[in-house]
Design a protein around this motif. Structure first.
Motif, PDB file in Angstrom:
ATOM      1  N   TRP A  68      -1.703 -14.188  -5.680  1.00 23.23           N
ATOM      2  CA  TRP A  68      -2.750 -15.212  -5.607  1.00 23.23           C
ATOM      3  C   TRP A  68      -3.740 -14.951  -4.483  1.00 23.23           C
ATOM      4  N   SER A  69      -3.285 -14.313  -3.381  1.00 25.72           N
ATOM      5  CA  SER A  69      -4.167 -13.962  -2.275  1.00 25.72           C
ATOM      6  C   SER A  69      -3.682 -12.659  -1.656  1.00 25.72           C
ATOM      7  N   HIS A  70      -4.394 -11.584  -1.937  1.00 27.04           N
ATOM      8  CA  HIS A  70      -4.010 -10.283  -1.402  1.00 27.04           C
ATOM      9  C   HIS A  70      -3.977 -10.300   0.131  1.00 27.04           C
ATOM     10  N   ARG A  71      -4.952 -10.879   0.750  1.00 25.45           N
ATOM     11  CA  ARG A  71      -5.040 -10.888   2.209  1.00 25.45           C
ATOM     12  C   ARG A  71      -3.872 -11.634   2.833  1.00 25.45           C
ATOM     13  N   GLN A  72      -3.552 -12.819   2.314  1.00 26.91           N
ATOM     14  CA  GLN A  72      -2.479 -13.613   2.903  1.00 26.91           C
ATOM     15  C   GLN A  72      -1.099 -13.061   2.554  1.00 26.91           C
ATOM     16  N   MET A  73      -0.950 -12.507   1.362  1.00 27.90           N
ATOM     17  CA  MET A  73       0.365 -12.036   0.927  1.00 27.90           C
ATOM     18  C   MET A  73       0.760 -10.707   1.560  1.00 27.90           C
ATOM     19  N   LEU A  74      -0.168  -9.999   2.181  1.00 27.93           N
ATOM     20  CA  LEU A  74       0.181  -8.744   2.842  1.00 27.93           C
ATOM     21  C   LEU A  74       1.202  -8.932   3.954  1.00 27.93           C
ATOM     22  N   ARG A  75       1.357 -10.168   4.418  1.00 21.72           N
ATOM     23  CA  ARG A  75       2.335 -10.471   5.467  1.00 21.72           C
ATOM     24  C   ARG A  75       3.627 -11.063   4.916  1.00 21.72           C
ATOM     25  N   VAL A  76       3.718 -11.172   3.593  1.00 24.25           N
ATOM     26  CA  VAL A  76       4.845 -11.860   2.955  1.00 24.25           C
ATOM     27  C   VAL A  76       5.648 -10.860   2.115  1.00 24.25           C
ATOM     28  N   VAL A  77       6.968 -10.887   2.261  1.00 24.59           N
ATOM     29  CA  VAL A  77       7.835  -9.989   1.493  1.00 24.59           C
ATOM     30  C   VAL A  77       7.568 -10.164  -0.005  1.00 24.59           C
ATOM     31  N   SER A  78       7.375  -9.056  -0.664  1.00 21.74           N
ATOM     32  CA  SER A  78       7.052  -8.864  -2.089  1.00 21.74           C
ATOM     33  C   SER A  78       5.694  -8.199  -2.241  1.00 21.74           C
ATOM     34  N   HIS A  79       4.841  -8.273  -1.180  1.00 14.22           N
ATOM     35  CA  HIS A  79       3.511  -7.659  -1.286  1.00 14.22           C
ATOM     36  C   HIS A  79       3.084  -7.016   0.045  1.00 14.22           C
ATOM     37  N   THR A  80       4.054  -6.682   0.864  1.00 13.98           N
ATOM     38  CA  THR A  80       3.731  -6.047   2.144  1.00 13.98           C
ATOM     39  C   THR A  80       3.333  -4.588   1.911  1.00 13.98           C
ATOM     40  N   PRO A  81       2.620  -3.985   2.845  1.00 12.91           N
ATOM     41  CA  PRO A  81       2.176  -2.604   2.648  1.00 12.91           C
ATOM     42  C   PRO A  81       3.298  -1.626   2.323  1.00 12.91           C
ATOM     43  N   VAL A  82       4.453  -1.752   2.982  1.00 15.09           N
ATOM     44  CA  VAL A  82       5.532  -0.808   2.709  1.00 15.09           C
ATOM     45  C   VAL A  82       6.079  -0.994   1.292  1.00 15.09           C
ATOM     46  N   GLU A  83       6.088  -2.219   0.795  1.00 19.58           N
ATOM     47  CA  GLU A  83       6.549  -2.455  -0.571  1.00 19.58           C
ATOM     48  C   GLU A  83       5.533  -1.942  -1.594  1.00 19.58           C
ATOM     49  N   ILE A  84       4.267  -2.159  -1.334  1.00 22.17           N
ATOM     50  CA  ILE A  84       3.222  -1.641  -2.221  1.00 22.17           C
ATOM     51  C   ILE A  84       3.312  -0.118  -2.292  1.00 22.17           C
ATOM     52  N   GLU A  85       3.517   0.508  -1.137  1.00 21.89           N
ATOM     53  CA  GLU A  85       3.667   1.967  -1.101  1.00 21.89           C
ATOM     54  C   GLU A  85       4.906   2.413  -1.872  1.00 21.89           C
ATOM     55  N   THR A  86       6.009   1.685  -1.698  1.00 21.64           N
ATOM     56  CA  THR A  86       7.249   2.024  -2.389  1.00 21.64           C
ATOM     57  C   THR A  86       7.093   1.906  -3.901  1.00 21.64           C
ATOM     58  N   PHE A  87       6.430   0.864  -4.355  1.00 26.66           N
ATOM     59  CA  PHE A  87       6.213   0.696  -5.795  1.00 26.66           C
ATOM     60  C   PHE A  87       5.334   1.828  -6.328  1.00 26.66           C
ATOM     61  N   GLY A  88       4.354   2.240  -5.523  1.00 27.52           N
ATOM     62  CA  GLY A  88       3.522   3.360  -5.922  1.00 27.52           C
ATOM     63  C   GLY A  88       4.333   4.637  -6.086  1.00 27.52           C
ATOM     64  N   LYS A  89       5.313   4.841  -5.212  1.00 28.73           N
ATOM     65  CA  LYS A  89       6.195   6.011  -5.322  1.00 28.73           C
ATOM     66  C   LYS A  89       7.042   5.930  -6.590  1.00 28.73           C
ATOM     67  N   LEU A  90       7.488   4.716  -6.937  1.00 33.38           N
ATOM     68  CA  LEU A  90       8.225   4.529  -8.186  1.00 33.38           C
ATOM     69  C   LEU A  90       7.361   4.911  -9.379  1.00 33.38           C
ATOM     70  N   MET A  91       6.138   4.414  -9.413  1.00 32.28           N
ATOM     71  CA  MET A  91       5.245   4.709 -10.529  1.00 32.28           C
ATOM     72  C   MET A  91       4.971   6.203 -10.621  1.00 32.28           C
ATOM     73  N   GLN A  92       4.817   6.850  -9.484  1.00 30.73           N
ATOM     74  CA  GLN A  92       4.555   8.282  -9.464  1.00 30.73           C
ATOM     75  C   GLN A  92       5.782   9.076  -9.908  1.00 30.73           C
ATOM     76  N   ALA A  93       6.967   8.680  -9.443  1.00 30.32           N
ATOM     77  CA  ALA A  93       8.192   9.407  -9.783  1.00 30.32           C
ATOM     78  C   ALA A  93       8.458   9.386 -11.280  1.00 30.32           C
ATOM     79  N   GLY A  94       8.184   8.265 -11.917  1.00 26.87           N
ATOM     80  CA  GLY A  94       8.410   8.160 -13.352  1.00 26.87           C
ATOM     81  C   GLY A  94       7.172   8.394 -14.187  1.00 26.87           C
ATOM     82  N   ASP A  95       6.015   8.548 -13.506  1.00 28.42           N
ATOM     83  CA  ASP A  95       4.724   8.659 -14.190  1.00 28.42           C
ATOM     84  C   ASP A  95       4.591   7.540 -15.222  1.00 28.42           C
TER      85      ASP A  95
END
Length: 266
Positions: free
Chosen positions: A161-188
């Motif tokens: 609902w708010s990218h700026r505010q959720m960046l500090r909240v578990v489920s949308h933090t930078p490390v989680e976004i990066e981790t999900f990106g690695k998942l997408m890349q690993a499985g293409d």
């Protein structure tokens, strides 16, 4: 083969059984993958699903917590549970249908703050992802694979609902976004929901119970996903339909998650 598959964190299969039955009677679903069933295998309401035509059932449950289950109108081969959860919780299961593997996950939420050293729940979550990513990198992308479930990360700017505010909240933090990106890349992986609902359209699958009117506040997250790898995409004939059944969230005593559905032929 036509495959209409739904993933749904039901937040207690026994408590939510009337809503599940209502949903399955109103929709033509071949396979329902459920998360957070909160029961042991012998407590699962098997008869209710069999009465609706879902005679093929695979359950990975535990007492009072977590748990995943899969019910199907189509025969399948049960696979050993993927060993991605370091605590051994009932959070993962796999089946094979016509050469295609389907993995159903309830990945840990991660607790209240994004610190691996200070928050073991967050470390538990990232460890699950790391083990999953390592497995995907080993197996490659040729074998048809569908991953679905409550993956507990909202990876995109328009999945919250708010990218700026959720960046500090578990489920949308930078490390989680990066981790999900690695998942997408690993499985293409292919994400059919972002084809059906392209950016910058906001799409959510979860809304907190705290809001008296979830529609009015609309502070949602897209935590639930269905992903297809190249091996499966190569078998898909025609377009893939993707739908979020968010009206189910309006029903009496609902889960905080809405069912998500894909439909395709392969």
């Amino acid at each position: 083969m036509r495959l209409s598959l739904v993933s749904w964190n039901v937040n207690s299969v026994r408590l939510r059984l009337p809503q599940i039955e209502q949903f399955l009677k109103a929709n033509d679903i071949d396979i329902l993958c459920m998360q957070e069933i909160k029961c042991q295998e012998h407590e699962f309401p098997r008869e209710a699903f069999e009465a609706l035509g879902y005679s093929h059932i695979h359950i990975a449950g535990q007492k009072g917590w977590h748990g995943v289950a899969l019910v199907s109108k189509i025969p399948f081969e049960s696979l050993p549970a993927p060993a991605f959860c370091r605590r051994g919780d009932a959070r993962a299961q796999g089946i094979r249908i016509d050469g295609t593997e389907i993995w159903n996950f309830y990945i840990p939420a991660g607790g209240d703050f994004p610190d691996r050293e200070g928050n073991d729940k967050f470390d538990h979550k990232l460890t699950f992802y790391e083990r999953l990513i390592e497995d995907l990198e080993r197996r490659g992308t040729d074998k048809p694979l569908l991953i679905c479930g409550d993956l507990n990360i909202a990876p995109g700017e328009f999945d919250v609902w708010s990218h700026r505010q959720m960046l500090r909240v578990v489920s949308h933090t930078p490390v989680e976004i990066e981790t999900f990106g690695k998942l997408m890349q690993a499985g293409d992986f292919h994400d059919p929901f972002r084809v059906t609902y392209p950016d910058p359209q906001k799409i959510f699958t979860w809304w907190s119970y705290r809001a008296a009117d979830f529609r009015a506040s609309n502070r949602g997250l897209r935590l639930d996903h269905i992903l297809l790898n190249p091996g499966l995409m190569g078998k898909v004939k025609g377009d893939i339909t993707a739908k979020i059944h968010d009206t189910v969230r309006e029903w009496e005593r609902p889960s905080d998650h809405a069912p998500i559905q894909t439909l395709f032929e392969f």
